[in-house]
Structures are given as C-alpha cells and as structure tokens.
Design a protein around this motif. Structure first.
Motif, PDB file in Angstrom:
ATOM      1  N   ILE A   1       0.862  -1.179   0.000  1.00  0.00           N
ATOM      2  CA  ILE A   1       0.000   0.000   0.000  1.00  0.00           C
ATOM      3  C   ILE A   1       0.899   1.230   0.000  1.00  0.00           C
ATOM      4  O   ILE A   1       1.872   1.301   0.745  1.00  0.00           O
ATOM      5  N   SER A   2       0.575   2.194  -0.860  1.00  0.00           N
ATOM      6  CA  SER A   2       1.454   3.345  -1.040  1.00  0.00           C
ATOM      7  C   SER A   2       0.652   4.635  -1.120  1.00  0.00           C
ATOM      8  O   SER A   2      -0.437   4.654  -1.690  1.00  0.00           O
ATOM      9  N   GLY A   3       1.198   5.710  -0.547  1.00  0.00           N
ATOM     10  CA  GLY A   3       0.550   7.009  -0.628  1.00  0.00           C
ATOM     11  C   GLY A   3       1.069   7.948   0.441  1.00  0.00           C
ATOM     12  O   GLY A   3       1.910   7.581   1.259  1.00  0.00           O
ATOM     13  N   ILE A   4       0.562   9.167   0.446  1.00  0.00           N
ATOM     14  CA  ILE A   4       0.912  10.138   1.475  1.00  0.00           C
ATOM     15  C   ILE A   4       0.200   9.742   2.771  1.00  0.00           C
ATOM     16  O   ILE A   4      -1.013   9.494   2.767  1.00  0.00           O
ATOM     17  N   PRO A   5       0.916   9.648   3.907  1.00  0.00           N
ATOM     18  CA  PRO A   5       0.346   9.097   5.146  1.00  0.00           C
ATOM     19  C   PRO A   5      -1.026   9.606   5.565  1.00  0.00           C
ATOM     20  O   PRO A   5      -1.884   8.784   5.912  1.00  0.00           O
TER      21      PRO A   5
END
Length: 497
Positions: free
Chosen positions: A211-215
């Motif tokens: 899972i990837s993205g800005i926190p």
C-alpha cells in the motif's frame, strides 16, 4: 517461490550493484550529469541567454545562472506552455505537471522525454533495493495499491497536462498492471472522499500486499476499512507487509498506523516531486534516503541560515557535511536551472550521500529570530507523545505575535486520536524538547521574549475539514507543519467544527 518473485530478486541484485558503483563515486557521477546538462541546455533559449557555451565548471555555472524559484523562471515556462520549442530544454516538454502555487496560481512544471523515465525508474528501484536487502519478494505476487491523483490529462498547446501522480500512472510497467489497484475507473474519480470509498469496496476482497501514498490520506483509507469491517487492516489483508510513502514525515503517523494495522510493517520512504525524483530509502538499517546523483539532476546546496543573505555560497556534492541544514537547488533534464524547489535537507551520511527532508525554506517560524524548522517540531512532538502515551493525528504550528495579554508564543494546533490526560504538562514537555533542539528558541524563552507554547486542540476530522475548505483534500496535497504567519491558524479558528 513464483517466477515473478524469483525474477524480482535477480533484478534487485543487478540494480543494487549499479547503485553501489555510482554512489561510491559521487563527485564524478555529478560531474558527468553536469556536463551533459550544460551541453544539451546550450541548444535551448535559456542556455543561450546564459552563455552555456562558456560554462565549464560548477563555479562558472553559479556565476552565470542565479538561483531562481518558479516565479523567477515563469517567463521561460510560459513560453514553453504556449507551445514554443527549445525554451528551457531542446524540443517541447512531453508533459506539464500541474501543481498549486501559493502566489502564482497554478504552476506548470515541465517533464521531458529525458526526465520522465527518472520518475518511473526511481520508484521501481526503491522497491528493488528493499528486495535486495531484505530478501523479501513475496509481495510482488499480491495486489498493490497506489493512492494518487486522477490519471485524466488535459491538453495544453498540444502538451499533456495533469498531476504528476496521474502522469506517472500511465507508465506503470506491464508486469505490474494485473497487480495494480485501484482500477482505472476508480482512479479517475475526482472527489477524494468518494474515491476512497470506492477504493475500500474495490480492495476489500483482494490480497493486498503493498500500500502506497501520502500518510494522512492512507490513514483515511485505513480508517474507512476499519469502520466498515470492525477489523484491523492487518487482519483484513494478512499479506500486507510493505508500506511505501512520501511527501511528509511518517514518524508522527507511525503509532497510529500500527494501531490501525494491528502490527508493524516495513516501510520505504520516497522523495518525489514534480520537479524530479530526488531520493529513496535504500536501506531498512540506515537513516535517511539515498540521494539520486545519477538521474539527470545536478544538485547544489546552500546553508539554510545563509540562504537569504546576499550571494550565499553554492556547494556541490563533494562539499556538503553531515548535520547541516541546506536549501536544495537543482538543475535537470526537464530544463529547470538552478531551481529552488523550496525544500531543506540534512545529510545523515556522505558515504553514500543520504538525506532527510527537514522542512520547507518558506515553512518555518522565525517571527522572533528563532529559526524553528519542521524537523525540530516533529521530533519534539513525537518524543513527547511517546512519553505521554498520546496519539497525534495531525498538527500545525503558527506564531502568536499579538496575544490579547502576556508575551507572544508559538501556538500548536493538534488533532489527537488519544489526548494526554494532562495537556498542560504535555505542552511543557514539548516546549522543553524544542528548546533542547533549538538554542535560539531556548534563548527567547529564558530571556522572556516568548512564553511557553500553547496548544489549541482541534476536534477529530478538523484538519480534513480545513484541507477540504481549501480545495486540497487528498492526492498529493499536504498540510504545512509550520507557518511564519497566521494564514492557517486564522482559518482554523473560523471553521465551524
């Protein structure tokens, strides 16, 4: 082990070996990049205007090309946006990454045929370095989600234009397409809250492994998953074992994430921007991210405390030191020349060159000469929250220069998941931690120029409401940790929570 997993290990070893070669020769690597940039740039209008044909060294470059931000480069960019060729770089840009400017409205950052692969390869290489070090490649067989902006692009003077994350979405390698989520249709949803709701429905039945993205926006996704199922994310997705993030420091979110997931997972930090992909975390054991010295970017560094002086010294990679706060200046294959991206960085190592992002040169508090930066407030809050067993969801800090009574102070706006029992003691502990890190701030406190910081508790969901009110909910948008004015603070007081 699947064929894909086995192949990933072999490729990871190859890429890690290539990285070791250029990172062990930083000065030669950067010099090669510099010479290539100057040779190519000499063919464009900017290069001709700045006599690139006579530039041989970085010192020559520093004399001929002043440091610029977007505003100062805007005249050249506007010509390129109008469709003219050979302005900042030979030919026309392949894309414009559209970002929100603070003073100029929309900003259009050029992406060229030479610079585009750097954005894609760096993200790939970050994962491969993790595989090379950890030996873990099983996640490549699961589903991977990248929370990002819409991939829909517009055409401006014959050039495709959109958010960087949306542009990059068009370059996902074929071997990842079957694993990649969300679906194209879901990714195109413009309203962020509706988009996250759709992503929850789409991913719930899947075997999510990355899972990837800005926190802060991944946190919203996790909270919606938990609200719908009543289960921790780690139970919903038992094979989820790698979180990839960028944009903001993960540490203030780590404890909250571990509670939402139900366990600790490995993480990889990335340092991407519309202007270039600058660094990624190459090791789980070392602090900082590996600065990418071989990806078409020539770096210069100016000491942050000298940046606003007349003619500050511009240092190259062989001249930097560990532990110094620098403003990072870049020249790139996209045609950005001596460009101030606005970030401040600090080297944690020079063998190889690893950095941490310490803040923004415009995002600091120095209303009284204290020079407080993002890294200092984040570390002070993180250590205090751990001590008091508090959980912080989001925060920002602003100076209160003209209080109704008493001395001026720093006002901390904090949204808690778990609020400390003694808020006054909590504020005192943060203040003391900040004084330990920043001698200027300590002198102002002990000299009774400032009084101790004060905390304004923001109700849960308050910062989401703030970002929504500014039209910056989701995607690559981030809440500034620091402001040297009351622009954010005043809006927070006006919102009807």
């Amino acid at each position: 082990m699947s064929i894909k997993s086995f192949s990933a290990k072999l490729f990871a070893k190859y890429i890690a070996g290539k990285t070791q070669k250029w990172s062990a020769n930083p000065v030669a690597t950067q010099d090669a990049v510099f010479q290539y940039l100057i040779k190519k740039g000499a063919k464009a209008k900017f290069g001709k205007d700045h006599n690139f044909e006579n530039i041989k060294t970085a010192a020559d470059f520093a004399k001929a090309v002043p440091v610029r931000d977007y505003e100062a480069l805007k005249n050249y960019v506007e010509e390129a946006v109008a469709g003219k060729e050979d302005i900042l770089w030979p030919g026309k840009p392949e894309y414009f990454a559209k970002t929100s400017g603070t003073t100029s409205g929309a900003k259009y950052i050029p992406i060229t045929k030479e610079s585009m692969p750097m954005h894609v390869n760096a993200a790939r290489d970050a994962i491969l370095h993790y595989i090379a070090e950890s030996g873990n490649s099983s996640f490549v067989d699961g589903k991977m989600i990248f929370l990002q902006g819409s991939p829909k692009l517009q055409i401006k003077s014959g050039i495709k234009t959109g958010r960087l994350s949306g542009i990059v979405a068009h370059y996902v390698p074929g071997y990842l397409q079957k694993n990649r989520m969300p679906s194209w249709e879901t990714n195109c949803i413009e309203d962020w809250e509706s988009k996250v709701d759709a992503i929850v429905e789409e991913t719930l039945p899947e075997n999510m492994s990355v899972i990837s993205g800005i926190p802060p926006w991944v946190q919203m996704y996790f909270e919606k998953l938990q609200a719908k199922t009543g289960k921790p994310v780690g139970e919903i997705f038992p094979n989820f074992n790698l979180f990839i993030y960028g944009g903001v420091n993960y540490e203030p979110y780590r404890k909250k994430f571990e509670n939402l997931i139900g366990r600790r997972v490995d993480s990889i930090e990335l340092y991407p921007a519309s202007e270039g992909f600058f660094a990624f975390q190459d090791s789980q054991k070392e602090k900082g991210m590996l600065l990418l010295l071989n990806s078409g970017i020539f770096y210069e560094f100016i000491k942050a405390d000298e940046f606003f002086t007349e003619n500050p010294q511009r240092l190259t990679i062989g001249e930097v030191a560990v532990g110094v706060n620098y403003v990072m200046v870049i020249s790139t294959t996209a045609g950005l020349w001596a460009y101030n991206v606005g970030d401040t960085v600090m080297f944690t190592s020079t063998k190889p060159h690893r950095v941490v992002v310490t803040g923004r040169i415009k995002h600091f508090i120095s209303a009284f000469g204290e020079h407080v930066i993002g890294k200092e407030v984040e570390e002070a809050l993180a250590s205090t929250a751990s001590q008091f067993k508090a959980q912080v969801s989001e925060f920002t800090v602003a100076p209160q220069i003209n209080p109704s009574e008493g001395l001026p102070f720093h006002e901390w706006f904090i949204e808690f998941d778990t609020q400390p029992e003694d808020l006054d003691a909590f504020a005192q502990a943060i203040d003391e931690a900040l004084q330990q890190q920043n001698s200027y701030y300590k002198d102002l406190i002990t000299g009774k120029i400032l009084k101790r910081l004060e905390i304004k508790v923001i109700p849960q969901g308050g910062f989401t409401a703030y970002m929504k009110s500014k039209g910056k909910l989701g995607g690559q948008n981030k809440l500034p940790r620091l402001a040297n004015d009351r622009s954010i603070a005043d809006v927070l007081y006006q919102l009807d929570f």
